[in-house]
Design an enzyme around this catalytic site. Structure first.
Site, PDB file in Angstrom:
ATOM      1  N   ILE A  11       7.240  41.750  66.459  1.00 36.28           N
ATOM      2  CA  ILE A  11       7.367  40.434  65.812  1.00 36.28           C
ATOM      3  C   ILE A  11       7.944  40.580  64.406  1.00 36.28           C
ATOM      4  N   ALA A  80       1.723  44.253  59.856  1.00 36.77           N
ATOM      5  CA  ALA A  80       1.375  45.625  60.277  1.00 36.77           C
ATOM      6  C   ALA A  80      -0.007  45.677  60.901  1.00 36.77           C
ATOM      7  N   SER A  83      -1.704  46.950  67.745  1.00 36.94           N
ATOM      8  CA  SER A  83      -1.685  45.641  68.414  1.00 36.94           C
ATOM      9  C   SER A  83      -2.001  45.663  69.907  1.00 36.94           C
ATOM     10  N   THR A 132      -4.149  36.617  65.404  1.00 36.97           N
ATOM     11  CA  THR A 132      -4.040  36.381  66.834  1.00 36.97           C
ATOM     12  C   THR A 132      -5.074  35.374  67.335  1.00 36.97           C
ATOM     13  N   ASP A 133      -4.785  34.761  68.483  1.00 37.03           N
ATOM     14  CA  ASP A 133      -5.770  33.865  69.107  1.00 37.03           C
ATOM     15  C   ASP A 133      -6.942  34.645  69.711  1.00 37.03           C
ATOM     16  N   GLU A 134      -6.773  35.976  69.875  1.00 36.89           N
ATOM     17  CA  GLU A 134      -7.828  36.762  70.545  1.00 36.89           C
ATOM     18  C   GLU A 134      -9.118  36.808  69.735  1.00 36.89           C
ATOM     19  N   TYR A 158      -9.670  45.748  69.625  1.00 35.16           N
ATOM     20  CA  TYR A 158      -8.503  45.189  68.921  1.00 35.16           C
ATOM     21  C   TYR A 158      -8.852  43.849  68.279  1.00 35.16           C
ATOM     22  N   LYS A 162      -9.040  42.644  64.331  1.00 31.45           N
ATOM     23  CA  LYS A 162      -8.234  41.556  63.757  1.00 31.45           C
ATOM     24  C   LYS A 162      -9.152  40.482  63.161  1.00 31.45           C
ATOM     25  N   ASN A 187       0.123  34.736  72.796  1.00 31.24           N
ATOM     26  CA  ASN A 187       0.950  35.860  73.259  1.00 31.24           C
ATOM     27  C   ASN A 187       2.434  35.606  73.047  1.00 31.24           C
ATOM     28  N   PRO A 213       2.079  46.854  87.796  1.00 29.10           N
ATOM     29  CA  PRO A 213       0.609  46.942  87.828  1.00 29.10           C
ATOM     30  C   PRO A 213      -0.092  45.703  87.270  1.00 29.10           C
ATOM     31  N   ASN A 257      -1.330  35.499  84.800  1.00 27.27           N
ATOM     32  CA  ASN A 257      -0.451  36.680  84.767  1.00 27.27           C
ATOM     33  C   ASN A 257       0.382  36.817  86.039  1.00 27.27           C
ATOM     34  N   HIS A 293     -12.043  42.262  80.087  1.00 28.06           N
ATOM     35  CA  HIS A 293     -10.798  41.473  80.092  1.00 28.06           C
ATOM     36  C   HIS A 293     -11.064  39.981  79.826  1.00 28.06           C
TER      37      HIS A 293
HETATM   38  P1  NAD Z   1       3.675  45.986  67.123  1.00 26.92           P
HETATM   39  O1  NAD Z   1       2.615  46.931  67.592  1.00 26.92           O
HETATM   40  O2  NAD Z   1       4.910  45.804  67.933  1.00 26.92           O
HETATM   41  O3  NAD Z   1       4.158  46.419  65.647  1.00 26.92           O
HETATM   42  C1  NAD Z   1       3.273  46.812  64.658  1.00 26.92           C
HETATM   43  C2  NAD Z   1       4.088  47.438  63.530  1.00 26.92           C
HETATM   44  O4  NAD Z   1       3.173  47.811  62.475  1.00 26.92           O
HETATM   45  C3  NAD Z   1       4.825  48.721  63.944  1.00 26.92           C
HETATM   46  O5  NAD Z   1       6.148  48.703  63.451  1.00 26.92           O
HETATM   47  C4  NAD Z   1       4.019  49.831  63.290  1.00 26.92           C
HETATM   48  O6  NAD Z   1       4.798  50.972  62.958  1.00 26.92           O
HETATM   49  C5  NAD Z   1       3.482  49.121  62.054  1.00 26.92           C
HETATM   50  N1  NAD Z   1       2.252  49.733  61.534  1.00 26.92           N
HETATM   51  C6  NAD Z   1       1.148  50.090  62.250  1.00 26.92           C
HETATM   52  N2  NAD Z   1       0.227  50.630  61.426  1.00 26.92           N
HETATM   53  C7  NAD Z   1       0.745  50.586  60.178  1.00 26.92           C
HETATM   54  C8  NAD Z   1       0.263  50.973  58.893  1.00 26.92           C
HETATM   55  N3  NAD Z   1      -0.947  51.519  58.752  1.00 26.92           N
HETATM   56  N4  NAD Z   1       1.050  50.778  57.817  1.00 26.92           N
HETATM   57  C9  NAD Z   1       2.284  50.224  57.956  1.00 26.92           C
HETATM   58  N5  NAD Z   1       2.796  49.861  59.140  1.00 26.92           N
HETATM   59  C10 NAD Z   1       2.038  50.027  60.238  1.00 26.92           C
HETATM   60  O7  NAD Z   1       2.917  44.602  66.880  1.00 26.92           O
HETATM   61  P2  NAD Z   1       3.457  43.118  67.071  1.00 26.92           P
HETATM   62  O8  NAD Z   1       3.275  42.717  68.479  1.00 26.92           O
HETATM   63  O9  NAD Z   1       4.786  42.999  66.431  1.00 26.92           O
HETATM   64  O10 NAD Z   1       2.361  42.318  66.221  1.00 26.92           O
HETATM   65  C11 NAD Z   1       2.551  42.099  64.820  1.00 26.92           C
HETATM   66  C12 NAD Z   1       1.347  41.347  64.284  1.00 26.92           C
HETATM   67  O11 NAD Z   1       1.203  40.110  64.969  1.00 26.92           O
HETATM   68  C13 NAD Z   1       0.031  42.085  64.478  1.00 26.92           C
HETATM   69  O12 NAD Z   1      -0.750  41.882  63.318  1.00 26.92           O
HETATM   70  C14 NAD Z   1      -0.605  41.411  65.684  1.00 26.92           C
HETATM   71  O13 NAD Z   1      -2.007  41.467  65.620  1.00 26.92           O
HETATM   72  C15 NAD Z   1      -0.099  40.000  65.518  1.00 26.92           C
HETATM   73  N6  NAD Z   1       0.053  39.226  66.755  1.00 26.92           N
HETATM   74  C16 NAD Z   1       0.742  39.741  67.826  1.00 26.92           C
HETATM   75  C17 NAD Z   1       0.924  38.953  68.961  1.00 26.92           C
HETATM   76  C18 NAD Z   1       1.697  39.461  70.152  1.00 26.92           C
HETATM   77  O14 NAD Z   1       1.713  38.791  71.186  1.00 26.92           O
HETATM   78  N7  NAD Z   1       2.374  40.604  70.080  1.00 26.92           N
HETATM   79  C19 NAD Z   1       0.391  37.650  69.008  1.00 26.92           C
HETATM   80  C20 NAD Z   1      -0.318  37.173  67.907  1.00 26.92           C
HETATM   81  C21 NAD Z   1      -0.464  37.963  66.777  1.00 26.92           C
HETATM   82  O1  DAU Z   2      -2.994  36.690  72.483  1.00 28.73           O
HETATM   83  C1  DAU Z   2      -2.280  37.386  71.495  1.00 28.73           C
HETATM   84  C2  DAU Z   2      -2.298  38.863  71.819  1.00 28.73           C
HETATM   85  O2  DAU Z   2      -1.409  39.034  72.914  1.00 28.73           O
HETATM   86  C3  DAU Z   2      -1.891  39.734  70.649  1.00 28.73           C
HETATM   87  O3  DAU Z   2      -2.835  39.602  69.622  1.00 28.73           O
HETATM   88  C4  DAU Z   2      -1.800  41.210  71.076  1.00 28.73           C
HETATM   89  O4  DAU Z   2      -1.337  42.004  70.002  1.00 28.73           O
HETATM   90  C5  DAU Z   2      -0.842  41.303  72.241  1.00 28.73           C
HETATM   91  O5  DAU Z   2      -0.789  42.622  72.713  1.00 28.73           O
HETATM   92  C6  DAU Z   2      -1.275  40.365  73.362  1.00 28.73           C
HETATM   93  O6  DAU Z   2      -2.523  40.805  73.955  1.00 28.73           O
HETATM   94  P1  DAU Z   2      -2.766  40.781  75.537  1.00 28.73           P
HETATM   95  O7  DAU Z   2      -3.812  41.751  75.881  1.00 28.73           O
HETATM   96  O8  DAU Z   2      -2.942  39.377  76.021  1.00 28.73           O
HETATM   97  O9  DAU Z   2      -1.295  41.259  76.002  1.00 28.73           O
HETATM   98  P2  DAU Z   2      -0.819  42.295  77.149  1.00 28.73           P
HETATM   99  O10 DAU Z   2       0.654  42.146  77.239  1.00 28.73           O
HETATM  100  O11 DAU Z   2      -1.381  43.648  76.943  1.00 28.73           O
HETATM  101  O12 DAU Z   2      -1.470  41.671  78.446  1.00 28.73           O
HETATM  102  C7  DAU Z   2      -1.206  40.331  78.841  1.00 28.73           C
HETATM  103  C8  DAU Z   2      -2.015  40.064  80.085  1.00 28.73           C
HETATM  104  O13 DAU Z   2      -1.478  40.859  81.158  1.00 28.73           O
HETATM  105  C9  DAU Z   2      -3.471  40.463  79.958  1.00 28.73           C
HETATM  106  O14 DAU Z   2      -4.273  39.542  80.685  1.00 28.73           O
HETATM  107  C10 DAU Z   2      -3.535  41.837  80.624  1.00 28.73           C
HETATM  108  C11 DAU Z   2      -2.473  41.749  81.702  1.00 28.73           C
HETATM  109  N1  DAU Z   2      -1.787  43.035  82.027  1.00 28.73           N
HETATM  110  C12 DAU Z   2      -1.271  43.766  81.010  1.00 28.73           C
HETATM  111  C13 DAU Z   2      -0.648  44.981  81.260  1.00 28.73           C
HETATM  112  C14 DAU Z   2      -0.101  45.813  80.136  1.00 28.73           C
HETATM  113  C15 DAU Z   2      -1.645  43.428  83.342  1.00 28.73           C
HETATM  114  O15 DAU Z   2      -2.101  42.724  84.276  1.00 28.73           O
HETATM  115  N2  DAU Z   2      -1.021  44.618  83.597  1.00 28.73           N
HETATM  116  C16 DAU Z   2      -0.519  45.427  82.613  1.00 28.73           C
HETATM  117  O16 DAU Z   2       0.016  46.517  82.920  1.00 28.73           O
END
Ligand code: NAD
Ligand code: DAU
Length: 353
Positions: A11, A80, A83, A132-134, A158, A162, A187, A213, A257, A293
């Site tokens: 992101i 950062a 995640s 995050t919403d989690e 996780y 957060k 998500n 999977p 899913n 889960h």
């Molecule tokens: P990501 O795992 O893709 O990226 C995380 C980044 O943070 C990486 O570039 C990593 O190198 C960097 N990082 C990790 N530890 C660090 C540290 N100690 N110092 C500096 N940099 C560090 O994560 P993302 O999916 O891009 O999520 C970004 C943010 O958004 C997170 O805070 C996550 O909780 C939040 N978020 C993610 C989602 C989602 O669906 N991916 C949804 C809601 C909120």
């Molecule tokens: O809701 C926001 C969150 O969404 C963020 O805060 C997290 O950083 C981000 O990783 C994400 O969390 P989820 O656990 O929801 O995302 P993930 O893609 O890991 O999984 C999405 C759904 O799919 C979850 O119900 C688990 C399921 N899943 C995931 C994987 C990796 C599977 O069924 N099979 C898989 O192999």
């Protein structure tokens, strides 16, 4: 200028790329480059003087203090984090270190800088925490979507880490007056998504002829938002959000899913049919469920819409098509992120499933 943390992740990198496409305001990008950080995602910014990349840890107080003093950013946008929920189940230490301790150290270094600013700069400064919403836990079927007053009930290491970071951010505002904003988003999916998460993993595995999977019965529900819509929400909250407030961000796209996986298979059947003519759905495999889960997440984003006029631009149908097309066109990016460390994770995690 603004300081972005985690701007080489999924992101954060989308945010930096969009920011610099829309503004000339420079970005300092502080990222540790863990397995999830990928400088290649930012390669289009090579030679762009508006982007200053610094490899480092948000928990390195001396480094953050130096960056604050040297660049005097008007805002910090904090992405950062560790995640991935599944990784937090296998080992939570890095999540505690970065998400809790790292956020604490970042807040302290930023507060020290902010406290010494002249009054007008102090009032205009912002610390935007991306969450995050989690943190709200899991919803029963039919229960109303999470709004900003929903109790915090995190269920995974996780989400607990957060939630802790959200509480620290809140406390630094209430106790110290730091002008903070927090966003809690659902998500995300879209370009540059690391292929350990559901949507990119399914696309990448499908194309490689590997199993898809699905955990448990696949009926867990998530609310999906195209990453660029999350980035536009963050820009809007940074611009006009009320200090000390939290804003939920979501796409009004609740989907189980298994439906997501079928949608991806249908798009691939259309855009890149298998050589044997069979559907990619034949690769779907139900595997052991994720421990603890969460069954359902859903976001009520009405506050953000009513107060700040934000709405997502993409529907799930338009966003997922763009995403599948992006992965089809960026096989090199995928190949490069599939490093040794990534392959090791996939083997150890899915062997146990
Ligand atoms: P990501 O795992 O893709 O990226 C995380 C980044 O943070 C990486 O570039 C990593 O190198 C960097 N990082 C990790 N530890 C660090 C540290 N100690 N110092 C500096 N940099 C560090 O994560 P993302 O999916 O891009 O999520 C970004 C943010 O958004 C997170 O805070 C996550 O909780 C939040 N978020 C993610 C989602 C989602 O669906 N991916 C949804 C809601 C909120
Ligand atoms: O809701 C926001 C969150 O969404 C963020 O805060 C997290 O950083 C981000 O990783 C994400 O969390 P989820 O656990 O929801 O995302 P993930 O893609 O890991 O999984 C999405 C759904 O799919 C979850 O119900 C688990 C399921 N899943 C995931 C994987 C990796 C599977 O069924 N099979 C898989 O192999």
């Amino acid at each position: 200028m603004i300081l972005v943390t985690g701007g080489a992740g999924f992101i954060g990198a989308n945010f930096v790329l969009d920011w610099l496409a829309l503004h000339d305001e420079p970005v300092i990008n502080l990222d540790k480059l863990t397995y999830a950080g990928n400088p290649e995602t930012l390669s289009s910014l090579q030679g762009d003087a508006r982007h200053r990349f610094v490899q480092g840890d948000i928990g390195d107080s001396a480094l953050v203090s130096r960056l604050m003093t040297e660049y005097r950013p008007r805002a910090v946008v904090h992405f950062a984090a560790e995640s991935h929920v599944d990784r937090s189940i296998h080992g939570a230490e890095d999540f505690i270190q970065t998400n809790i301790l790292g956020t604490f150290r970042l807040l302290e270094a930023v507060r020290t800088h902010w406290s010494a600013l002249p009054a007008s700069h102090k009032a205009d400064f912002r610390f935007l925490h991306v969450s995050t919403d989690e943190v709200y836990g899991s919803l029963a079927p039919g229960a109303p979507a999470f709004n900003e007053t929903h109790a915090y009930e995190p269920n995974s290491p996780y989400s607990a880490s957060k939630a802790a970071s959200d509480h620290l951010v809140r406390a630094w505002h209430h106790t110290h007056g730091l002008p903070v904003l927090t966003t809690n988003c659902s998500n995300n999916y879209g370009p540059f998504h690391f292929p350990e998460k559901l949507i990119p993993l399914m696309i990448v595995n499908a194309l490689a002829g590997k199993p898809l999977p699905v955990y448990g019965d696949g009926m867990q529900v998530r609310d999906w938002l195209y990453v660029k819509d999350h980035c536009s929400a963050i820009r809007r909250v940074l611009e006009a959000g009320r200090v000390g407030e939290t804003y939920n961000v979501g796409g009004w796209n609740e989907k189980p899913n298994i439906e997501i996986v079928h949608t991806i298979c249908a798009l691939l059947d259309d855009l890149r049919p298998r050589a044997d003519g069979a559907s990619y759905t034949t690769q779907i495999t139900h595997v052991k469920d994720r421990p603890g889960h969460d069954r359902r997440y859903a976001i009520d984003a009405r506050k953000l819409e009513a107060e700040l006029g934000w709405k997502p631009a993409e529907t799930f149908e338009t966003g997922i098509r763009k995403t599948v097309q992006w992965y089809l066109e960026h096989g090199d990016w995928v190949a490069h992120v599939q490093s040794g460390a990534y392959r090791q994770w996939i083997t150890s995690h899915y062997e146990a499933a």
